[in-house]
Write an enzyme that holds these catalytic residues in place. Structure first.
Site, PDB file in Angstrom:
ATOM      1  N   LYS A  44       0.808  -1.115   0.147  1.00  9.73           N
ATOM      2  CA  LYS A  44       0.131  -0.043  -0.184  1.00  9.73           C
ATOM      3  C   LYS A  44       0.976   1.352  -0.011  1.00  9.73           C
ATOM      4  CE  LYS A  44      -3.691   1.930   2.869  1.00  9.73           C
ATOM      5  NZ  LYS A  44      -4.478   1.844   4.009  1.00  9.73           N
TER       6      LYS A  44
ATOM      7  N   GLU B 297      10.696  -4.440   4.026  1.00 10.63           N
ATOM      8  CA  GLU B 297      10.722  -6.068   3.555  1.00 10.63           C
ATOM      9  C   GLU B 297      10.468  -6.311   2.316  1.00 10.63           C
ATOM     10  OE1 GLU B 297       9.239  -4.883   6.677  1.00 10.63           O
ATOM     11  OE2 GLU B 297       9.335  -6.194   8.339  1.00 10.63           O
TER      12      GLU B 297
ATOM     13  N   GLY C  66      -4.699  -2.338   5.287  1.00 12.84           N
ATOM     14  CA  GLY C  66      -3.893  -3.413   4.538  1.00 12.84           C
ATOM     15  C   GLY C  66      -4.332  -4.710   5.179  1.00 12.84           C
ATOM     16  N   ARG C  67      -4.967  -4.640   6.355  1.00  9.64           N
ATOM     17  CA  ARG C  67      -5.257  -6.093   6.748  1.00  9.64           C
ATOM     18  C   ARG C  67      -6.873  -6.672   6.445  1.00  9.64           C
ATOM     19  NH1 ARG C  67      -4.265  -2.748  10.710  1.00  9.64           N
ATOM     20  NH2 ARG C  67      -5.642  -1.869  12.266  1.00  9.64           N
TER      21      ARG C  67
ATOM     22  N   GLU D 290      -4.046  -6.618  15.325  1.00 11.37           N
ATOM     23  CA  GLU D 290      -3.524  -5.242  14.899  1.00 11.37           C
ATOM     24  C   GLU D 290      -4.652  -4.392  14.921  1.00 11.37           C
ATOM     25  OE1 GLU D 290      -0.056  -4.988  11.775  1.00 11.37           O
ATOM     26  OE2 GLU D 290      -1.606  -4.058  10.658  1.00 11.37           O
TER      27      GLU D 290
ATOM     28  N   HIS E  55      -3.453 -33.087  18.599  1.00 13.44           N
ATOM     29  CA  HIS E  55      -2.250 -33.784  19.071  1.00 13.44           C
ATOM     30  C   HIS E  55      -1.139 -32.884  19.404  1.00 13.44           C
ATOM     31  CE1 HIS E  55      -3.985 -37.434  17.723  1.00 13.44           C
ATOM     32  NE2 HIS E  55      -4.694 -36.950  16.617  1.00 13.44           N
TER      33      HIS E  55
ATOM     34  N   LYS F 127       9.528  -0.183  13.709  1.00 11.04           N
ATOM     35  CA  LYS F 127      10.134  -0.266  12.320  1.00 11.04           C
ATOM     36  C   LYS F 127      11.215   0.935  12.255  1.00 11.04           C
ATOM     37  CE  LYS F 127       6.015  -1.152   9.676  1.00 11.04           C
ATOM     38  NZ  LYS F 127       5.079  -0.535   8.565  1.00 11.04           N
TER      39      LYS F 127
HETATM   40  O1  F6P Z   1       2.588  -4.626   9.788  1.00 12.24           O
HETATM   41  C1  F6P Z   1       2.274  -3.201   9.676  1.00 12.24           C
HETATM   42  C2  F6P Z   1       1.846  -2.990   8.462  1.00 12.24           C
HETATM   43  O2  F6P Z   1       1.637  -1.430   8.361  1.00 12.24           O
HETATM   44  C3  F6P Z   1       0.535  -3.625   8.296  1.00 12.24           C
HETATM   45  O3  F6P Z   1      -0.509  -2.785   8.537  1.00 12.24           O
HETATM   46  C4  F6P Z   1       0.292  -3.719   6.660  1.00 12.24           C
HETATM   47  O4  F6P Z   1      -0.482  -4.619   6.271  1.00 12.24           O
HETATM   48  C5  F6P Z   1       1.792  -4.087   6.427  1.00 12.24           C
HETATM   49  O5  F6P Z   1       2.409  -3.467   7.421  1.00 12.24           O
HETATM   50  C6  F6P Z   1       2.465  -3.910   4.992  1.00 12.24           C
HETATM   51  O6  F6P Z   1       2.219  -2.660   4.525  1.00 12.24           O
HETATM   52  P1  F6P Z   1       2.244  -2.350   3.118  1.00 12.24           P
HETATM   53  O7  F6P Z   1       1.009  -2.726   2.301  1.00 12.24           O
HETATM   54  O8  F6P Z   1       2.066  -0.512   2.919  1.00 12.24           O
HETATM   55  O9  F6P Z   1       3.697  -2.666   2.439  1.00 12.24           O
END
Ligand code: F6P
Length: 516
Positions: free
Chosen positions: A209, A215, A269-270, A355, A386, A508
């Site tokens: 987003k 990452e 995002g979620r 979250e 199990h 972060k």
């Molecule tokens: O983990 C934090 C977060 O901001 C989430 O809310 C989001 O889903 C994720 O990082 C990834 O964010 P982006 O889609 O901006 O890379």
């Protein structure tokens, strides 16, 4: 209009619930069933083939009435209107919360900040459909003229967990494309995926987003460098597409504007798998199945918007959870899908719930003096029987469980399915009814046997039984939306903001500082 600001513990309903709890905490499920032969039917809600049986909860009709009164007193009806109506209910980020618009099949406008968002949503869906059909049919060619065979979704959090869970969940409906997910900044993750790829036939979908997530950008850069070892810059357009709101950063990365699918600030995002973030889902199972996933969610949206609270699946689930969290002091909930396909559903729900509702400041900006978000965990049955179920059956903690099952198996292995479902119902019965000392003796254990006290099960442990005919795009769509709305209802009643995630930011920032 903004959300009302009501401390739930100051409501009449809360006070009555506290008083009610002093006697209700002694409710025995065994007795509740013995006293009401229709308890199963009386505590069941259906939506098409989706069924919630919540009879095995430590609640009476009075408990449920008081919980519904709590929802009324905390302004839930009004909040639902604002949620679907595009009001800025994510006040801390100044945004509407409109993932429901992404599956709005009604043909009606959804107005946010004076504008109908539906034309953009429909346009985006059309481009997802055209693109996925081109790739699946083989008409989209890689830089050496070969059709695409592998999709790599590069994203993390909401840009990974939802698509990943649904692609796994709908594996039965999958086409010939192989889908991979790269999320962790751990370079071994991307390296393992690279081993399986041929640059000539791989399509990379970068989902972010913000397009700033360390990452995702780190992995995307690594994969692009790997790709450019054999291809040239002009080939990037045939192999890299992006889903983002940050068009500038996407362009800087070198992705052509025609290869960018939109995201909007009004989609968290979620909650974003219904947008182009779900591109890897549409590529994996085809557009029609993807559309049916959205349609299932739309049906749940309609149910949630229109059903009375005592007959409303997400509302009842949220209220039960509040009952255990805030009155019994339960700290966690287990989600237990009896299908291997949904093994990653608990991980997906962890982000969605934790979250969203992992907050300790209320909508007044004040620290709360009551419990909010529950801890979500779980795994697929029967494997988890199990692993961790011993503690759920006989441990010291109260852990309400959601059992999720399907009446039919997908491959029709009847014998396996009978055993699976016998376990599914057997676990719920064991948790609920336990085993008395008399029953242990009847089963042949001697009165003076050393193991006697250890074989006694107290029972009276609550669970929900959620079933559908079979695991399909439609039923999965309904279940995901069901949980999304449960999260919303809890956030409203707890008087917190469910749609920001400032807590993630500090970690972060620290990582960035340390990296420098
Ligand atoms: O983990 C934090 C977060 O901001 C989430 O809310 C989001 O889903 C994720 O990082 C990834 O964010 P982006 O889609 O901006 O890379």
């Amino acid at each position: 209009m903004s959300l009302q600001n009501i401390n739930p513990t100051t409501t009449n309903a809360w006070k009555k619930l506290e008083a009610h709890f002093t006697t209700a905490q002694d409710l025995e499920l065994k007795e509740l069933f013995a006293n009401d032969k229709n308890r199963d039917a009386n505590f069941t809600i259906t939506l098409d083939d989706l069924k919630l049986n919540y009879a095995k909860n430590r609640v009476s009709k009075e408990t449920m009435d008081l919980l519904v009164a709590l929802a009324n007193e905390t302004g839930l009806s009004n909040a639902i209107e604002q949620y679907f109506g595009g009001e800025i209910i994510n006040a801390t980020e100044g945004r509407a919360v409109l993932h429901t618009a992404l599956r709005n099949n009604s043909g009606n406008a959804v107005i946010s900040e004076g504008e109908n968002v539906m034309p953009e949503v429909i346009k985006a869906k059309e481009s997802i459909q055209a693109f996925t059909e081109k790739v699946i049919s083989g008409n989209w060619k890689g830089y050496t003229g070969k059709a695409i065979t592998d999709i790599v979704n590069i994203g993390i959090g909401g840009s990974d967990l939802g698509p990943n869970m649904v692609v796994d969940g709908l594996q039965y409906y999958k086409n010939h494309l192989t889908t991979h997910f790269v999320s962790n900044i751990d370079g071994d993750h991307v390296s393992e995926v690279i081993k399986k790829l041929n640059p000539e036939t791989t399509l990379f979908v970068i989902v972010s987003k913000t397009f700033t997530t360390q990452e995702t950008i780190g992995n995307a850069v690594t994969l692009k460098e790997w790709f450019l070892q054999t291809a040239s810059n002009s080939d990037v357009a045939k192999h890299f597409v992006a889903v983002s709101t940050n068009l500038e950063a996407v362009a800087e990365f070198g992705i052509a504007s025609e290869n960018v699918f939109p995201m909007w600030n009004w989609v968290g995002g979620r909650f974003s798998l219904w947008s182009a973030v779900g591109l890897s889902i549409a590529l994996s199972v085809g557009y029609d199945n993807y559309a049916e996933l959205l349609n299932g969610a739309y049906q749940m949206d309609n149910h949630f918007k229109t059903a009375d609270f005592d007959k409303n699946i997400p509302v009842v689930l949220a209220l039960l959870s509040i009952w255990y969290n805030n009155f019994y002091g339960a700290e966690s909930e287990a989600v237990l899908p009896y299908t291997q396909y949904l093994n990653t559903l608990p991980s997906y729900l962890q982000q969605a719930f934790m979250e969203s509702n992992g907050k300790s400041v209320d909508r007044n900006g004040k620290s709360v003096d009551y419990q909010t978000g529950t801890i979500i965990w779980g795994a697929a049955g029967t494997n988890m029987q199990h692993a961790f179920m011993q503690l759920v059956h006989q441990g010291t903690k109260l852990i309400p469980c959601d059992f999720i099952g399907f009446n039919e198996s997908l491959y029709g292995k009847v014998d396996h399915h009978k055993k699976l479902m016998a376990n599914f119902y057997g676990q719920q019965d064991a948790l609920c009814f336990g085993k008395t000392k008399e029953q242990v003796l009847e089963s042949g254990v001697a009165p003076n046997a050393v193991e006697l006290p250890f074989k006694v099960f107290t029972g009276n442990r609550p669970s929900n039984c959620i079933t559908a005919n079979k695991l399909s795009p439609n039923s999965l769509g309904k279940m995901i939306a069901m949980y999304e709305h449960k999260i919303f209802v809890q956030g409203i009643i707890w008087n917190i903001y469910s749609f920001d995630q400032f807590g993630v930011e500090l970690g972060k920032e620290m990582a960035k500082k340390l990296l420098k």
